[in-house]
Design an enzyme around this catalytic site. Structure first.
Site, PDB file in Angstrom:
ATOM      1  CE  LYS A 128      16.541   2.102  61.451  1.00 12.64           C
ATOM      2  NZ  LYS A 128      15.702   3.122  61.966  1.00 12.64           N
ATOM      3  CE  LYS A 170      17.807  -6.359  64.480  1.00 11.03           C
ATOM      4  NZ  LYS A 170      17.782  -5.691  65.693  1.00 11.03           N
ATOM      5  CD  GLU A 212      21.445  -5.924  66.659  1.00 10.85           C
ATOM      6  OE1 GLU A 212      20.427  -6.405  67.032  1.00 10.85           O
ATOM      7  OE2 GLU A 212      21.590  -4.458  66.862  1.00 10.85           O
ATOM      8  CE  LYS A 213      24.260 -15.213  71.299  1.00  6.31           C
ATOM      9  NZ  LYS A 213      24.978 -16.474  70.651  1.00  6.31           N
ATOM     10  CG  PHE A 214      17.825 -14.253  67.266  1.00  5.78           C
ATOM     11  CD1 PHE A 214      17.095 -13.139  66.794  1.00  5.78           C
ATOM     12  CD2 PHE A 214      17.218 -15.378  67.723  1.00  5.78           C
ATOM     13  CE1 PHE A 214      15.653 -13.155  66.433  1.00  5.78           C
ATOM     14  CE2 PHE A 214      15.656 -15.567  67.324  1.00  5.78           C
ATOM     15  CZ  PHE A 214      15.025 -14.499  67.148  1.00  5.78           C
ATOM     16  CG  HIS A 220       8.529  -3.669  70.690  1.00  4.75           C
ATOM     17  ND1 HIS A 220       8.775  -3.531  69.353  1.00  4.75           N
ATOM     18  CD2 HIS A 220       8.370  -2.421  71.187  1.00  4.75           C
ATOM     19  CE1 HIS A 220       8.782  -2.086  69.085  1.00  4.75           C
ATOM     20  NE2 HIS A 220       8.389  -1.572  70.021  1.00  4.75           N
ATOM     21  CG  ASN A 302      10.120   4.650  66.200  1.00  4.70           C
ATOM     22  OD1 ASN A 302      10.818   4.451  65.260  1.00  4.70           O
ATOM     23  ND2 ASN A 302       9.545   3.727  67.288  1.00  4.70           N
ATOM     24  NE  ARG A 304       6.590   6.442  63.748  1.00  5.85           N
ATOM     25  CZ  ARG A 304       7.432   5.468  63.511  1.00  5.85           C
ATOM     26  NH1 ARG A 304       8.530   5.707  62.963  1.00  5.85           N
ATOM     27  NH2 ARG A 304       6.844   4.132  63.814  1.00  5.85           N
TER      28      ARG A 304
HETATM   29  C1  MV4 Z   1      16.030  -8.247  66.891  1.00  3.50           C
HETATM   30  C2  MV4 Z   1      15.351  -9.459  67.321  1.00  3.50           C
HETATM   31  C3  MV4 Z   1      16.222 -10.277  68.166  1.00  3.50           C
HETATM   32  N1  MV4 Z   1      17.207  -9.977  68.287  1.00  3.50           N
HETATM   33  N2  MV4 Z   1      17.288  -7.888  67.227  1.00  3.50           N
HETATM   34  C4  MV4 Z   1      12.221  -6.637  64.429  1.00  3.50           C
HETATM   35  C5  MV4 Z   1      12.156  -5.245  63.708  1.00  3.50           C
HETATM   36  C6  MV4 Z   1      13.221  -4.405  64.012  1.00  3.50           C
HETATM   37  N3  MV4 Z   1      13.106  -3.370  64.248  1.00  3.50           N
HETATM   38  C7  MV4 Z   1      13.916  -5.215  64.905  1.00  3.50           C
HETATM   39  N4  MV4 Z   1      13.464  -6.491  65.034  1.00  3.50           N
HETATM   40  C8  MV4 Z   1      13.800  -7.461  66.098  1.00  3.50           C
HETATM   41  N5  MV4 Z   1      15.489  -7.279  66.258  1.00  3.50           N
HETATM   42  C9  MV4 Z   1      17.955  -9.110  67.819  1.00  3.50           C
HETATM   43  N6  MV4 Z   1      19.337  -8.696  68.127  1.00  3.50           N
HETATM   44  C10 MV4 Z   1      14.019  -9.621  67.152  1.00  3.50           C
HETATM   45  C11 MV4 Z   1      13.134  -8.772  66.447  1.00  3.50           C
HETATM   46  C12 MV4 Z   1      11.763  -9.337  66.341  1.00  3.50           C
HETATM   47  C13 MV4 Z   1      10.734  -8.255  66.890  1.00  3.50           C
HETATM   48  C14 MV4 Z   1      11.030  -6.853  67.679  1.00  3.50           C
HETATM   49  C15 MV4 Z   1      10.049  -6.319  68.148  1.00  3.50           C
HETATM   50  C16 MV4 Z   1       8.757  -6.703  67.977  1.00  3.50           C
HETATM   51  C17 MV4 Z   1       8.596  -7.822  67.239  1.00  3.50           C
HETATM   52  C18 MV4 Z   1       9.558  -8.559  66.445  1.00  3.50           C
HETATM   53  C19 MV4 Z   1       9.252  -9.667  65.718  1.00  3.50           C
HETATM   54  C20 MV4 Z   1      10.288 -10.450  65.431  1.00  3.50           C
HETATM   55  C21 MV4 Z   1      11.475  -9.996  65.279  1.00  3.50           C
END
Ligand code: MV4
Length: 457
Positions: A128, A170, A212-214, A220, A302, A304
């Site tokens: 990543k 992460k 990362e910043k949250f 999504h 992804n 795939r």
């Molecule tokens: C994040 C996020 C918020 N901020 N990154 C979840 C799985 C992984 N692929 C990345 N994810 C997330 N990354 C930042 N900087 C929130 C999530 C996340 C999430 C993302 C997509 C769909 C559902 C989720 C559920 C919880 C957290």
């Protein structure tokens, strides 16, 4: 592959494809192969000897005992099956070996075409941090964060106060939420960093963590893309996958109710940029987080075909498996982008008890009636008498509905769910029925946090 003429440069279509997968996706691939006049080889574990993919393929080879490592993840067994059946290509489906660069390389070494991207493309998106650095160079927006791996707790603390809380930790080898921790204040960081490292090491044998910043309450939204061997790359619009539970998607739809024409154009171009940066070939998906201001950030790519590819197929009227096979055989894609002409929604039907924390519910399906009628598609390997093994994921099918508008697609979904009869096991059907009546869902008012506040009646 044999050529009918030494003078032709046009590559021939595959004669026989081995499907290195099981369940609904194996069946999905077999269906398209039949339509294309390509012979199919199913592989199966002893737990799957009565599975539909075994019955519907032209040939079937048992590749081992039920656990994945002994069968669907066992590269020597799968290669042996491909050699004895003389398959000229392998389709990996999703999960199992679909994003295993080593497997893709071994296929190539055996002169068997891996239907997917090259090992280099898989690797460049598998790590990543590397993927994120590639995106920054390509000018694709990413979430603000700290460059590279976090060295230790002190480094994590310094980095977090620089970025400002909340932050998210992460795993660089991650995906799917494993080794991920959200941290709201400095007091939590030591424990979270330690736990993220332990979880990442256990899950991926790689404990590298980055920060990362949250982004709070994001959506999504992912963009389907396709690229051929000639450098043509196009996008096929978006899917909204915000309705998830513990990083398991339960519903996907296209178009996203949050999308605008302008945002689709910008995200589509960013996805093409992302795929172009690694000269991507095959079908793939670029995942983005989208915040409430419609800022979007690259999350992962992804490499795939995905479970939810069907919603895209329905809204743009395009067989993605067929295109994926044609690209692998060396055919050119049209090169133009595709836009939703319909609305499609997919409900994942899992053998899980939604009244009991979605606990897996394997066992025999005693009675089965699948819905049909206008605007309904069912992709499932289930049949009456079928025993769902305990060894694999719990998805037993996907119910997809499509209509001119989102509201009609939801109403068709409600109707189709009411026709679905599955006895002998618990399923997610009651969950989907309640969700279809939910006001916020119907209004398109949801983020990835939606299911945290959802309870079954
Ligand atoms: C994040 C996020 C918020 N901020 N990154 C979840 C799985 C992984 N692929 C990345 N994810 C997330 N990354 C930042 N900087 C929130 C999530 C996340 C999430 C993302 C997509 C769909 C559902 C989720 C559920 C919880 C957290």
């Amino acid at each position: 592959m044999t050529s009918t003429s030494d003078l032709t440069t046009k590559k021939l279509m595959f004669r026989k494809i081995l499907i290195a997968n099981r369940g609904e996706i194996a069946l999905r691939i077999i269906r398209t192969c039949k339509e294309m006049g390509i012979r199919t080889v199913a592989v199966y574990s002893t737990a799957d000897k009565d599975s539909l993919h075994v019955k519907f393929a032209d040939e079937a080879v048992c590749i081992g005992k039920p656990p994945g490592v002994d069968s669907y993840l066992n590269i020597p067994h799968i290669m042996a099956a491909a050699e004895i059946t003389n398959a000229d290509a392998i389709h990996p489906g999703y999960g199992f070996l679909a994003e295993n660069a080593k497997f893709a390389q071994i296929c190539t070494d055996h002169k068997i075409k891996f239907i997917g991207p090259t090992p280099e493309m898989i690797n460049s998106m598998g790590d990543k941090i590397t993927a994120k650095e590639t995106m920054i160079k390509a000018g694709v927006p990413v979430v603000p964060g700290i460059e590279g791996l976090l060295q230790d707790v002190a480094h994590a603390k310094r980095a977090a106060s620089e970025l400002g809380y909340p932050i998210i930790l992460k795993a660089t080898a991650g995906g799917g939420g494993k080794g991920m921790r959200v941290v709201f204040e400095e007091g939590e960081i030591e424990k979270s960093f330690g736990n993220a490292k332990i979880e990442a090491a256990a899950s991926f044998k790689n404990d590298g963590i980055y920060m990362e910043k949250f982004v709070e309450e994001p959506r999504h939204i992912e963009i389907q893309i396709a690229g051929d061997q000639f450098g043509n790359i196009c996008h096929l619009s978006e899917r909204d996958c915000s309705i998830q539970r513990r990083h398991q998607k339960l519903i996907e739809e296209s178009p996203s109710p949050f999308m605008t024409k302008e945002l689709r154009e910008r995200m589509g171009e960013a996805a093409i940029k992302a795929a172009s940066a690694i000269s991507y070939e095959s079908v793939g998906t670029v995942e983005f987080l989208v915040d409430k201001h419609r800022n979007f950030y690259f999350m992962e790519m992804n490499t795939r075909i995905q479970v939810e590819h069907c919603v895209t197929e329905e809204v743009i009227n395009y067989d993605l498996i067929k295109e994926q096979i044609k690209i692998a055989a060396g055919e050119k894609i049209s090169g133009r982008n595709y836009y939703p002409q319909m609305h499609a929604i997919e409900c994942r039907i899992n053998a899980e008890d939604p009244y009991n924390d979605f606990r897996p519910s394997p066992g025999r399906i005693t009675v089965l009636h699948q819905p049909g009628g206008h605007g309904v598609r069912v992709d499932s390997h289930a049949y009456a008498g079928y025993v769902i093994p305990q060894y694999y994921d719990s998805m037993i099918g996907k119910l997809i509905t499509m209509a001119q508008t989102r509201e009609e697609a939801i109403n068709t979904m409600s109707r189709a769910l009411s026709e679905y009869v599955i006895e002998g096991i618990k399923t997610t059907i009651p969950f989907h029925q309640q969700l279809m009546q939910n006001k916020d869902f119907r209004e398109g008012n949801f983020t990835t946090k939606f299911l945290e506040g959802f309870t079954m009646l």
